[in-house]
Design an enzyme around this catalytic site. Structure first.
Site, PDB file in Angstrom:
ATOM      1  N   ASP A 271       0.852  -1.183   0.000  1.00 29.62           N
ATOM      2  CA  ASP A 271       0.000   0.000   0.000  1.00 29.62           C
ATOM      3  C   ASP A 271       0.894   1.242   0.000  1.00 29.62           C
ATOM      4  OD1 ASP A 271      -2.859   1.128   1.971  1.00 29.62           O
ATOM      5  OD2 ASP A 271      -1.818   1.949   0.224  1.00 29.62           O
TER       6      ASP A 271
HETATM    7  C1  GLC Z   1      -3.784   4.675  -0.172  1.00 32.51           C
HETATM    8  C2  GLC Z   1      -4.743   3.686   0.452  1.00 32.51           C
HETATM    9  C3  GLC Z   1      -5.080   2.532  -0.440  1.00 32.51           C
HETATM   10  C4  GLC Z   1      -5.070   3.004  -1.875  1.00 32.51           C
HETATM   11  C5  GLC Z   1      -3.641   3.357  -2.228  1.00 32.51           C
HETATM   12  C6  GLC Z   1      -3.512   3.873  -3.661  1.00 32.51           C
HETATM   13  O1  GLC Z   1      -2.868   5.142   0.791  1.00 32.51           O
HETATM   14  O2  GLC Z   1      -4.421   3.177   1.732  1.00 32.51           O
HETATM   15  O3  GLC Z   1      -6.333   2.003  -0.027  1.00 32.51           O
HETATM   16  O4  GLC Z   1      -5.564   1.982  -2.720  1.00 32.51           O
HETATM   17  O5  GLC Z   1      -3.087   4.303  -1.330  1.00 32.51           O
HETATM   18  O6  GLC Z   1      -4.167   5.095  -3.786  1.00 32.51           O
END
Ligand code: GLC
Length: 737
Positions: A271
C-alpha cells in the site's frame, strides 16, 4: 531486525502454469523481473521532464505498473513505450472504490442494503466506466471488518460483521472482474487491506493493531478468504503493524496464510509507501532491509517506494533473497497481465459510444442509494410525506451540494451529474409547490450561526422542514479519524433552533460513519440515515421521503450513544456478569450502596443507540413459526432454519430477514449472537412468506483453544428477526455423527 534467512525458500503452492508466462519468465533478466515488481504513481499534473523520465524507465523495463494514470492517451503512450521496450505490457491501477464517473453510495452505505447483488451490479458499472479510459485494475473491494466509527475508513468497508463483509467482498470482486479475468469492460479487483487494518487502536489511522490469532481468524480473515474463493486477482497489504510486524514484512500472514492456507494465486501489492514506512515502524534499518523483509515475506509488487528497484538485485546476488522468490512474484504478476489479455490487447481503444453516466448507470445508482437509506425514527408516521405538501423548507448546506454527498474516494466522479436533494424535491413537487432552501450554516463544519434566523423564519412558514446535516466528504475516508462522533460545527445547535419552530421536522443525515445523535433525535419527528449516497442520492432520498419506495436499509455497524462506548458491537461476549437491562448508575448519598455489579457503565446505558441490523420501514413485519428442520442435528448433516414473515401493516415494505445463532457453550467463550444469514424480501400488506436459511457445521465452526477450526456439539439458540435483537427463536442440539 531482519528475519532469519532460510537456505531454501518455502515450496510455493503449485500454480496453474500458463506456458507463455513460463517462457517469458525464462527470457527475463533479473533487472526485467525487478521492473515488473515496481509500480510507480503518475503525478496529477506531470511535468514534461518527469514524463520523459518515467517513459525512459518504462522503455528500459524498470517499471511494470502505474497507478493514477487517468487519461487514455497518456496510458497508451506509456504502454507503447513498454511494448517497444521489453515487450511486456504495463498494468494500470486506480482507486475505483464505489464508482468511476457515476458514483454509487459509499461501501458502508451499500452494506446497509444487505443486498450483495446490488453491490455486484454497481461494481460492474464502475468497471465498465473505468476500463473505458484504460484502467485495468482497481484497488477495491476494501473488506476490512471494523468496530471503529472513529476510523475514517469505516466508510470504505462493509461494517462490523464478517459475514456481511464476506458476501459483499465476494460480490464486488465478481462485479469488477465480470464474466472472467479480462472480460470486456472488466477490471482486476484487489481485496484490501490485508489484514486487520480496521483494528487500528482507538480508531486512529495507521495505528497499531493487536489482534489475537483467534480473533484474526474468526473476524478479520473471513472476508479475504471469501474474496480469494471468488477469484480476486490481487490483494493489497495494509499499513498496519500486526502484533509487532508490519504487514509488508508479515511472512506468516502473507506466505503461510494468504498464499498457503487460503491458496491465493494472484499477486500482493503493497500500500503506497508501506514498504519504506517499515523504517519508521522501526522494523527495518534501511531500504535494503526493507527490500529483504518484504521480498521474503511475499510482497510481489512495491507501490511507489523503490526499495526493490534499488536493492533487490544485490540481495539476490548475495543469496539473501532467492531467485525462486523473485520468480514467484513475477510469475504471479505476469499471470495477471496475461489473464487480463494485456499481451494480446495492450492498448485501450476509444469506444464508439462512451458508457460513462449512461442512463442505466444513473438509474442503478439511484436504486442502490434507495436500498441503502436507513430509517432510524418515524414518530406518528411523520413519513412518508404527503404528496400535497405545498411548502417545504429544506435546510442545510449538504442539501444543495453536488460534491460532498459523493463521499470519500470519489475523485473521478462527474459532479455535473450529481442530482442534489434540492433539485430532486423541486423536480418531484413541481411548480405548484414551494421548496425553499436555507443553508443555515455556510458548510458542515462551520461554527458561523448567522444563518440560523433566516432558516428558522423559513421553517416557521413551511408545512414541513427537511433538515440535512452531517459530514462533508473530506472528514471521511483515509486519514480522517475523529475522536468525537458528533455532528460537526454548529449543526446540532441549528437543529435545536429549528425544532423550536414547531413545524414537523425530518432529519436526513449524510455521513461516512455512525454519528452520535442522542440530543438530535429529540428534535426530529423522523430521522433518515443517508450516509454519503452518491450521484443520485438526492432523488433516492426524495423517493423514500415521499414513499415511492419504502425505506429498507439496515445498519451494518452499531451506532453508539456516545463515543465513550466504542468499541461497541452486536457479537460481543457475555462476560460473567452481563447487564440485566438498562442499568443507570448509583443513587446519590449512599457511597457504599451496592450497585448491580455487572458489565455496565455508571453514566450511560450499555446498549447502542441503534443496534446492528436495525432499520425501520413504513410498515410492520411480524415473525412467527421459527423452525429448525431438526431438534438434533448431526455434525455432518445439513439443516435449515425457517421463519414466517408477515407484513401486518397497511403499506408494502421490504424487510431484511436476519438469522442469528448463539452457541451456548464452547471450549472458548462464544458471542451472544452471530449473523448466519440474511435475505431481503418484499411483502405487500397482509402478505406472508417463509424464509429458509440452509446451514451446515461449517456455519457453526470457530477457532478453538488450539486454533483448530470446527463446530462443537451442544445447544444453539436460533433467532430470526429484523435486527440483532431478534427475539423470535427456536433451539437445536448439535450432536456428534
Ligand atoms: C492509499 C490507500 C489505499 C489506496 C492506495 C492507492 O494510501 O491506503 O487504499 O488503494 O493508497 O491510492
Amino acid at each position: 531486525m531482519s528475519q532469519a534467512i532460510d537456505p531454501e525458500p518455502p515450496e510455493y503452492l503449485p500454480r496453474s502454469r500458463i506456458d507463455r508466462v513460463e517462457r517469458l519468465l525464462a527470457e527475463l533478466t533479473l533487472a526485467d523481473k525487478i521492473g515488473q515488481m515496481t509500480q510507480a504513481t503518475m503525478p496529477e499534473q506531470v511535468e514534461a521532464a518527469e514524463r520523459e523520465r518515467l517513459l525512459s524507465l518504462v522503455r528500459e523495463g524498470k517499471i511494470g505498473s502505474f497507478l493514477n494514470v487517468a487519461d487514455r492517451e497518456l496510458r497508451n503512450e506509456l504502454q507503447s513505450a513498454a511494448m517497444e521496450g521489453r515487450g511486456i505490457p504495463l498494468l494500470f491501477g486506480r482507486d475505483v472504490i464505489h464508482g468511476f464517473r457515476t458514483i454509487f453510495p459509499i461501501p458502508l452505505a451499500q452494506a446497509a442494503s444487505f443486498d450483495p447483488g446490488l453491490a455486484r451490479a454497481a461494481a460492474g458499472v464502475a468497471a465498465h466506466e473505468a476500463s473505458e479510459i484504460g484502467i485495468d485494475w482497481t484497488f477495491a473491494p476494501m473488506v476490512d471488518v471494523t468496530r471503529e466509527p472513529r476510523w475514517g475508513r469505516v466508510a470504505e468497508g462493509y461494517g462490523e460483521d464478517p459475514l456481511v463483509a464476506s458476501r459483499f467482498g465476494a460480490a464486488v470482486v465478481r462485479g469488477f472482474q465480470g464474466a472472467g479475468p479480462g472480460a470486456p469492460g472488466s477490471v482486476a479487483a484487489c481485496a484490501k487491506h490485508y489484514v486487520a487494518y480496521g483494528a487500528a487502536e482507538a480508531g486512529k489511522e495507521y495505528n497499531t493493531t493487536w489482534v489475537p490469532e483467534r480473533l484474526l481468524r474468526d473476524l478479520y480473515l473471513p472476508p479475504f478468504r471469501a474474496c480469494v474463493d471468488a477469484g480476486v486477482m490481487t490483494v493489497m497489504c495494509g499499513f498496519n503493524d500486526l502484533n509487532g510486524v508490519p504487514m509488508s514484512a508479515h511472512r506468516w500472514a502473507l506466505r503461510d496464510v494468504l498464499k498457503g492456507e487460503l491458496g491465493f494465486s494472484g499477486f500482493v501489492v503493497s500500500d503506497w509507501t508501506s514498504l519504506r514506512e517499515m523504517i519508521c515502524h522501526g522494523n527495518c534499518a534501511d531500504e535494503r532491509d526493507v527490500a529483504f523483509a518484504s521480498a521474503r515475506a511475499g510482497v510481489d509488487m512495491e507501490m511507489v517506494s523503490t526499495a526493490y528497484a534499488q536493492h533487490l538485485a544485490e540481495l539476490v546476488a548475495f543469496g539473501k533473497v532467492s531467485l525462486a522468490e523473485v520468480d514467484d512474484a513475477v510469475r504471479r504478476i505476469l499471470t495477471v497481465k496475461h489473464q487480463l489479455g494485456l499481451f494480446e490487447s495492450p492498448y485501450t481503444k476509444v469506444r464508439a459510444v462512451s458508457v460513462a453516466l449512461a442512463k442505466g448507470h444513473l438509474d442503478l445508482a439511484r436504486e442502490v442509494a434507495r436500498a441503502s437509506l436507513v430509517l432510524l425514527k418515524n414518530d406518528s408516521h411523520c413519513l412518508p410525506l404527503r404528496a400535497d405538501h405545498r411548502h417545504v423548507a429544506l435546510v442545510g448546506p449538504l442539501a444543495d451540494d453536488p460534491h460532498n454527498p459523493l463521499g470519500t474516494w470519489s475523485f473521478d466522479g462527474d459532479r455535473r451529474a450529481s442530482v442534489t436533494l434540492l433539485a430532486a424535491l423541486r423536480e418531484r413537487l413541481g411548480s405548484g409547490a414551494r421548496v425553499e432552501h436555507y443553508p443555515g450554516v455556510p458548510d458542515a463544519r462551520s461554527t458561523d450561526v448567522s444563518g440560523f434566523d433566516a432558516a428558522l423564519a423559513g421553517v416557521k412558514q413551511a408545512d414541513v422542514a427537511i433538515v440535512v446535516l452531517g459530514e462533508d466528504a473530506n472528514i471521511s475516508g483515509e486519514c480522517r479519524s475523529r475522536a468525537y462522533l458528533d455532528l460537526p460545527g454548529a449543526q446540532s445547535a441549528l437543529l435545536e433552533r429549528l425544532a423550536s419552530a414547531g413545524t414537523p421536522l425530518v432529519l436526513v443525515v449524510m455521513a461516512g460513519r455512525p454519528l452520535t445523535l442522542d440530543r438530535e433525535l429529540a428534535h426530529a419527528q423522523a430521522v433518515l440515515y443517508a450516509w454519503h449516497p452518491g450521484t443520485m442520492g438526492g432523488p433516492a432520498i426524495a423517493d423514500v421521503l415521499f414513499g415511492d419506495v419504502p425505506p429498507s436499509g439496515k445498519l451494518p455497524i452499531s451506532f453508539p450513544r456516545t463515543v465513550g462506548q466504542v468499541p461497541i458491537y452486536y457479537n460481543y461476549k457475555n462476560t460473567g456478569r452481563p447487564p440485566k437491562g438498562t442499568e443507570r448508575g448509583v443513587p446519590r448519598g449512599t457511597p457504599l450502596d451496592p450497585v448491580d455489579m455487572v458489565a455496565s457503565y455508571l453514566d450511560v446505558e450499555v446498549t447502542p443507540q441503534f443496534p446492528f441490523g436495525f432499520g425501520l420501514s413504513y410498515t410492520t413485519f411480524a415473525y412467527s413459526d421459527v423452525r429448525v428442520s431438526a431438534k438434533r442435528v448431526r455434525l455432518s448433516e445439513r439443516f435449515e432454519v425457517s421463519a414466517k414473515v408477515t407484513n401486518v401493516g397497511e403499506r408494502a415494505g421490504i424487510e431484511v430477514v436476519q438469522l442469528y445463532l448463539r452457541d451456548r457453550v464452547g471450549s472458548v467463550t462464544r458471542p451472544v449472537r452471530e449473523l448466519k444469514g440474511f435475505e431481503r424480501i418484499s411483502l405487500e400488506p397482509g402478505e406472508s412468506r417463509v424464509v429458509t436459511f440452509p446451514l451446515g457445521a461449517d456455519d457453526l465452526a470457530f477457532s478453538g483453544p488450539d486454533l483448530s477450526v470446527g463446530a462443537e456439539p451442544g445447544w444453539f439458540d436460533v433467532y430470526v428477526g429484523g435486527d440483532s435483537r431478534a427475539e423470535a427463536s427456536d433451539a437445536f442440539e448439535l450432536v456428534p455423527d
